[in-house]
Each structure stands twice: as C-alpha cells, then as structure tokens.
Design an enzyme around this catalytic site. Structure first.
Site, PDB file in Angstrom:
ATOM      1  N   ASP A  10       0.860  -1.184   0.000  1.00  0.00           N
ATOM      2  CA  ASP A  10       0.000   0.000   0.000  1.00  0.00           C
ATOM      3  C   ASP A  10       0.895   1.231   0.000  1.00  0.00           C
ATOM      4  OD1 ASP A  10      -2.276   1.662   0.264  1.00  0.00           O
ATOM      5  OD2 ASP A  10      -1.961   1.792   2.423  1.00  0.00           O
ATOM      6  N   SER A  11       0.288   2.371  -0.265  1.00  0.00           N
ATOM      7  CA  SER A  11       1.036   3.632  -0.236  1.00  0.00           C
ATOM      8  C   SER A  11       1.497   3.962   1.187  1.00  0.00           C
ATOM      9  CB  SER A  11       0.149   4.759  -0.758  1.00  0.00           C
ATOM     10  OG  SER A  11      -1.033   4.820   0.008  1.00  0.00           O
ATOM     11  N   GLY A  43      -2.781   9.160  -3.749  1.00  0.00           N
ATOM     12  CA  GLY A  43      -4.068   9.650  -4.252  1.00  0.00           C
ATOM     13  C   GLY A  43      -4.021  10.964  -5.001  1.00  0.00           C
ATOM     14  N   CYS A  74      -3.692  -0.924  -2.094  1.00  0.00           N
ATOM     15  CA  CYS A  74      -3.967   0.491  -2.331  1.00  0.00           C
ATOM     16  C   CYS A  74      -4.953   0.631  -3.497  1.00  0.00           C
ATOM     17  CB  CYS A  74      -2.655   1.193  -2.658  1.00  0.00           C
ATOM     18  SG  CYS A  74      -2.844   2.933  -3.054  1.00  0.00           S
ATOM     19  N   THR A  76      -5.724   3.369  -5.154  1.00  0.00           N
ATOM     20  CA  THR A  76      -5.186   4.228  -6.210  1.00  0.00           C
ATOM     21  C   THR A  76      -4.205   3.438  -7.083  1.00  0.00           C
ATOM     22  OG1 THR A  76      -5.334   6.013  -4.575  1.00  0.00           O
ATOM     23  CG2 THR A  76      -4.220   6.511  -6.633  1.00  0.00           C
ATOM     24  N   GLU A 153      -5.196   9.707   9.226  1.00  0.00           N
ATOM     25  CA  GLU A 153      -3.783   9.646   9.647  1.00  0.00           C
ATOM     26  C   GLU A 153      -3.588  10.364  10.985  1.00  0.00           C
ATOM     27  OE1 GLU A 153      -0.604   9.137   7.191  1.00  0.00           O
ATOM     28  OE2 GLU A 153      -1.940   7.495   6.688  1.00  0.00           O
ATOM     29  N   CYS A 185     -11.047   3.236  -0.565  1.00  0.00           N
ATOM     30  CA  CYS A 185      -9.743   3.729  -0.116  1.00  0.00           C
ATOM     31  C   CYS A 185      -9.383   2.980   1.166  1.00  0.00           C
ATOM     32  CB  CYS A 185      -9.826   5.233   0.154  1.00  0.00           C
ATOM     33  SG  CYS A 185      -8.323   5.909   0.887  1.00  0.00           S
ATOM     34  N   HIS A 187      -8.025   3.865   3.814  1.00  0.00           N
ATOM     35  CA  HIS A 187      -8.213   4.562   5.089  1.00  0.00           C
ATOM     36  C   HIS A 187      -9.668   4.628   5.545  1.00  0.00           C
ATOM     37  CE1 HIS A 187      -4.127   5.667   4.337  1.00  0.00           C
ATOM     38  NE2 HIS A 187      -4.066   6.482   5.361  1.00  0.00           N
TER      39      HIS A 187
END
Ligand code: DGL
Length: 267
Positions: A10-11, A43, A74, A76, A153, A185, A187
C-alpha cells in the site's frame, strides 16, 4: 511455490486493513507487507508516478522476498498500475477494485451505488468500469474525498470536524438516492461508524478488504498454491516515522513489534 509468502503493498499503513482481513481468511499463510510511508499519498499523484512506485515495490517483493502472489491493497495503485504490474510479472496479482465492485453488486437493491475514494481513484474511472462490467445497468456515483486520508492519519475518526467534512462529501451521493456506499480507499474503513451514522441505516456500507481476502483464497486454491502452515507476517516500510507505532496499531488493531526500513528507490 506453496511455501512462499503472499506479498501485499500500500502507499502507507492503511493497507493493513486489507492485511488484517487476509490474516483472518488465510491464517496459515505468511504475509509480507510493504507500506510506502516515505511517498504517501498516492491519491494526489499522477498515474506515471503511481505506476513507477508500484513496479519498484513489486520488484522488491518478488525478487527479494520471493512472494508467490501479490495483493495491491492500495485503491489508487489498483486503479492505475494493475495492468503494468501484470505485464511485467508472471505471478498472480490481485487488486482491491474488482472485489470491491463485487461486494457493491451483492449489496445493492436499487442499483444506485456511491463510491468514495482518492482523487486518483475517482479520476481513473476504474470502479465505474468494474461495477458496470458486472452490472451494466448500475448507476455509479463517484466522489473524491481528499480530506479523509489526513483526518484518519491524524486519528480524527469522529467528532465535529470529521463529521462536517464527511457530510459535505456525502451530500451529493445521498441526494442521488444511493443505497450502497463503497469505501474505495484503504483509510476509509476506519471512518465506517461515522459514515454509517451520517448516511443512515438504509445505506449499506461495503469495503473491499473482506472480499479481496476471499478472492485471494479462491485464487490460491485454484492455482493449487494454498498453504497449511503456521502463518506469520513481516513488515517493511520506506520511512519509519515517529508515528509508525500509533498508526500501525490503529489500522491493524494490534501493535507491530518488528519493522524494517527499505530504500525502495533502488528497485
Ligand atoms: N492507499 C490509498 C488508497 O487506497 C490512500 C492513501 C493515499 O492517497 O496514498 O487509495
């Protein structure tokens, strides 16, 4: 091949929500997680950059860690880099968008589906394509929610700031009478409680993590590379910040004691 680990990237650390679902579905497998914490967010970046980053990470996981299959956690990166990854590498590679689209189709009753994600994911049109492939008559409404990643975050999962931002993002989708909302997404599953309170009990909220884990399970079975071992996990990041511990705990629901930093640019 059976005994080789499963790679997931993932990012950043948001993909740990997907790792958690995979560990639950396939407890006998060994998982190698890579979080590109030095280069998050993806993103807001251009497709070329996302593809370059994804290829570097896949090279590291495949050549160095000898994984047997790769999960792109991820959204994106799944939206932009899946084709390039599949062109360069021969192992099975799974993204989160197709499983997310499947979960949405299973949930909707009125075929009006809202999808929220990063600007990159929305711009790619990948969810619209994947959902329409499964159900051509579905109406898919997309909305980019760029403030959600920084809020999560920062650990702002509820409260007045998060709620007013969420309401602003959800309004146009609710106006269109969606009955299903896809959290497109890594998150957003952490905002599920807040989002479902604002959206109301009639709207089904789906995330791709569980569906991705199931689809990975089917894939391993089909290829005959499912392992019945003792399980385990190893974690790598491209930057180890002060916030690592707190964020890892938030996404995974338990602490990570050992993590290694990798200079990913060299791959
Ligand atoms: N992991 C990204 C995604 O699922 C969100 C964070 C970012 O922008 O990198 O799209």
């Amino acid at each position: 091949m059976k005994h080789q680990p499963i790679g997931i990237f993932d990012s950043g650390l948001g993909g740990l929500t997907v790792a958690k679902a995979i560990q639950k579905e396939l407890p006998s497998e060994t998982l190698i997680y890579f979080g590109d914490t030095a280069r998050i967010p993806y993103g807001t970046k251009s497709p070329d950059t996302i593809i370059r980053y994804s290829l570097q990470i896949a090279r590291f996981l495949i050549k160095k860690e000898k994984i047997k299959c790769l999960v792109v956690a991820c959204n994106t990166a799944s939206a932009w880099a899946l084709n390039d990854l599949r062109r360069e590498f021969q192992i099975p590679i799974l993204g989160v968008i197709e499983p997310g689209a499947q979960a949405a189709i299973d949930a909707t009753r009125n075929n009006r589906i809202g999808v929220i994600g990063t600007e990159g994911t929305v711009e790619s049109g990948a969810y619209v394509e994947a959902i329409r492939r499964l159900r051509p008559k579905a109406k898919v409404l997309m909305k980019a929610c760029p403030l959600f990643v920084p809020l999560v975050e920062e650990g702002k999962l509820s409260g007045s700031v998060t709620e007013s931002v969420a309401l602003e993002y959800l309004k146009p989708l609710l106006k269109e009478k969606i009955d299903t909302l896809v959290l497109g997404c890594t998150h957003y599953p952490l905002l599920k409680k807040t989002l479902s309170r604002l959206a109301g009990s009639k709207i089904r909220i789906v995330d791709s993590a569980t569906e991705t884990a199931k689809s990975l399970h089917r894939n391993l079975e089909m290829q005959g590379i499912e392992l019945s071992g003792r399980g385990g996990s190893k974690y790598f990041v491209s930057d180890l910040s002060r916030k690592f511990k707190e964020q890892a705990q938030r996404f995974l629901g338990r602490p990570i004691h050992r993590v290694e930093k990798v200079f990913i640019e060299k791959y």
